[in-house]
Scaffold this active site. Sequence first.
Site, PDB file in Angstrom:
ATOM      1  N   PRO A 627      16.790  18.355 -28.295  1.00 33.81           N
ATOM      2  CA  PRO A 627      16.456  18.131 -29.706  1.00 33.81           C
ATOM      3  C   PRO A 627      15.811  16.770 -29.918  1.00 33.81           C
ATOM      4  CG  PRO A 627      18.826  17.958 -29.367  1.00 33.81           C
ATOM      5  CD  PRO A 627      18.244  18.447 -28.076  1.00 33.81           C
ATOM      6  N   HIS A 628      14.960  16.669 -30.929  1.00 33.46           N
ATOM      7  CA  HIS A 628      14.222  15.448 -31.208  1.00 33.46           C
ATOM      8  C   HIS A 628      13.646  15.558 -32.613  1.00 33.46           C
ATOM      9  CE1 HIS A 628      11.413  18.470 -29.790  1.00 33.46           C
ATOM     10  NE2 HIS A 628      10.519  17.900 -30.587  1.00 33.46           N
ATOM     11  N   ALA A 629      13.068  14.483 -33.098  1.00 36.41           N
ATOM     12  CA  ALA A 629      12.334  14.476 -34.363  1.00 36.41           C
ATOM     13  C   ALA A 629      11.263  13.401 -34.262  1.00 36.41           C
ATOM     14  CB  ALA A 629      13.271  14.219 -35.547  1.00 36.41           C
TER      15      ALA A 629
END
Length: 712
Positions: A627-629
């Site tokens: 996960p990342h943003a």
Amino acid sequence: MINERCAQILYYIIDEQKPVKLSVFSKKFNLSLRTIRYDIEKIDDFLLINELTPLERDSKLGISYMVNADHIEKLKMLISNKELNEYIVNPNERINYILISMFESNCYVVIDKLAEDIKVSRSTIINDLRKVRKWLKNHKLRLEAIPSKGIKVIGNEKDYRNAVLYLLFESLSFNINTDSIRKVDIVSKNKLDESFNKIFENLDIDVIKEIVGTAEKQLNRYLSDESYSALVLHIALAIKRIQIGKDIHMSCNELKTLKISNEFSVASTMVIILQEKFKIIFPIDEIGYITLHLLSGKENNTNVEIHKDRDWLQVQALSRKIIENAGNAMGVDFVNDNVLYEGLLKHLGPTIYRLKNNLPLYNPMLKEIKEQYSFMFNSVESSIEPLENFVGSKIPDEELGYITIHFGAAYERKKNTHKNVYKVILACSTGVGTSKLLESRLNSEFNNFKIVENVSIHQIKLMNLENIDLILSTIPIEYLNKPILNVSPMLLDKDIKKINKFCKENAPIKEKEFNKQVRLLDEILLTVEKNCSIISKTKLIQELSNCLENAGLLDIKEVYQPMLSELLTKNTIKVNVDASDWEDAVRKGGEILVENGSVEPRFVNAMIETVEEMGPYIVIVPGIALPHARPSDGVIKMGMSLIKLSTPVNFGNEENDPVSVVISLGAIDNHSHIKALSTLVNLFNNEEKIEILKNANSLEEILPLLKDKDED
């Protein structure tokens, strides 16, 4: 027998009375180099048919027509007495005409009708069909010939449309201008134009262009001219094919993947307007195909937003690997060229969509690229294997050409910076001629070599060699305190490889000075780390770089790239973590980043929103999610965390669920994390290590897996 524009070009050549380069014609008449070449061929055909001297060509100087006044007068009278709208179709144009006639027709095309249209014999057309069959085979189609009916194109609808677009762009030089859809090379009453017009007759192209423009605004992405033209033409062709019951078919899995993208929503909106305007129904597969064109389109935007691309991890890793491979092949260090890296990031995302879906790409510069950058093109071709393995197919020359442009620009940047120029002395025992031959060969192969002097063997022992990087000698020399390579005056392939190897392993003196400056920065950082708590190492490096640069002690800003083992430590790894579902798993991984001061709390919500918006593509390999943003979603400093779940959870990715390891990433840019990312990708490609990671129950089992090979 030639059109008005060809006549103007011929008059221009005559009036100049000296060679004119193709680039001058291109600028003068506002035409592509390809179109100019076609016109030059037409002029030559015209001259030969009328038993006149053909144009003179010089590969370096250009095109000229040095004939006497009587010859020129005869030529001008001949042109003035002919109708310029008359046109003789050459062999290549006959092939294109046969192809476009078949693509334009919904039934069989009669050979006698083709022969009548372009004023050639039936036997000529039959001979041309051999080339037509070969062209169709190269585009995964075949020619069906039935004596009582004629000839027809047979094949898959997707391949059929791709072939039409390829023909329009590559062979006939069609393009989109601001006013209409047209053929760049216009010849009034030309049969090729007539056939083209039939393909899109009764179709309001302006409506399609307006819809594409609106889609660009909705996506905040502005396509390059080639991609814009391709999308408009694709939609126009799709409308005509749907009208006769010929539509695209896509697999359910492929559609399912596309439906979660923002591009699919935009394509659906486009289709609503198209259906109302053209009174047809677009099947959902057609919406998916428009989505692919949106996803695969080359952009004009300079900003790279890659973190929401479903293949973002692979794109970053591929970019770095290709840069390393190409640099090794060319003997040039491109690793620290951020402009090149950003350019490849931006280019490879759409490229992957094109290659995976066999979408055609128009590259009007391909011939020039192959001619002017042949060594670089071949080097890129030999370096692209990681991309071929990822997409599962060979990379077409059109794609290679665009990638080569990125390296061409990088090479020019390298060539113009002091730290990459090698100062070289040439030592030859057989005189000036030999040394000049060697110098000429070197200049053609190594643009970053500065030949300081050509000397004899005995002279060199008397020279001051303090600032010399390399000596190239045609015979062995001993007892000089400088690197010496023995080469042939002809500079053979083995010599070029030898020099490339030297350049790879030895930096120029000025670059060594630069490395001393970087070591100074590293020593300062170590001192600060021993005595202070650092909030953001990257920001500290940037500010120290500014100070040292202003003091004249540093001439370039160093971007620090920590290793994976520096980011994933005993403070950022947790094992046996309980999570009720995927959202809880993402949240618990994100909380570690918050606790370590890497991100703001809002970043955790942004990671969850990204999964909800884009789907479970973050499960990049079986059992592992990343996960990342975006950096703008609250990243304070670069950080990573890893949690090993006590019980695996599903993210909704049928291929890679369930997930037992969650690695959360907070990146401040597209660069700083790339070294750690490369180690992570190598880990993902090692099935044995992946199994150990997924089954680990302690830090002691995980930490050794995270080390880069350089740390062993």
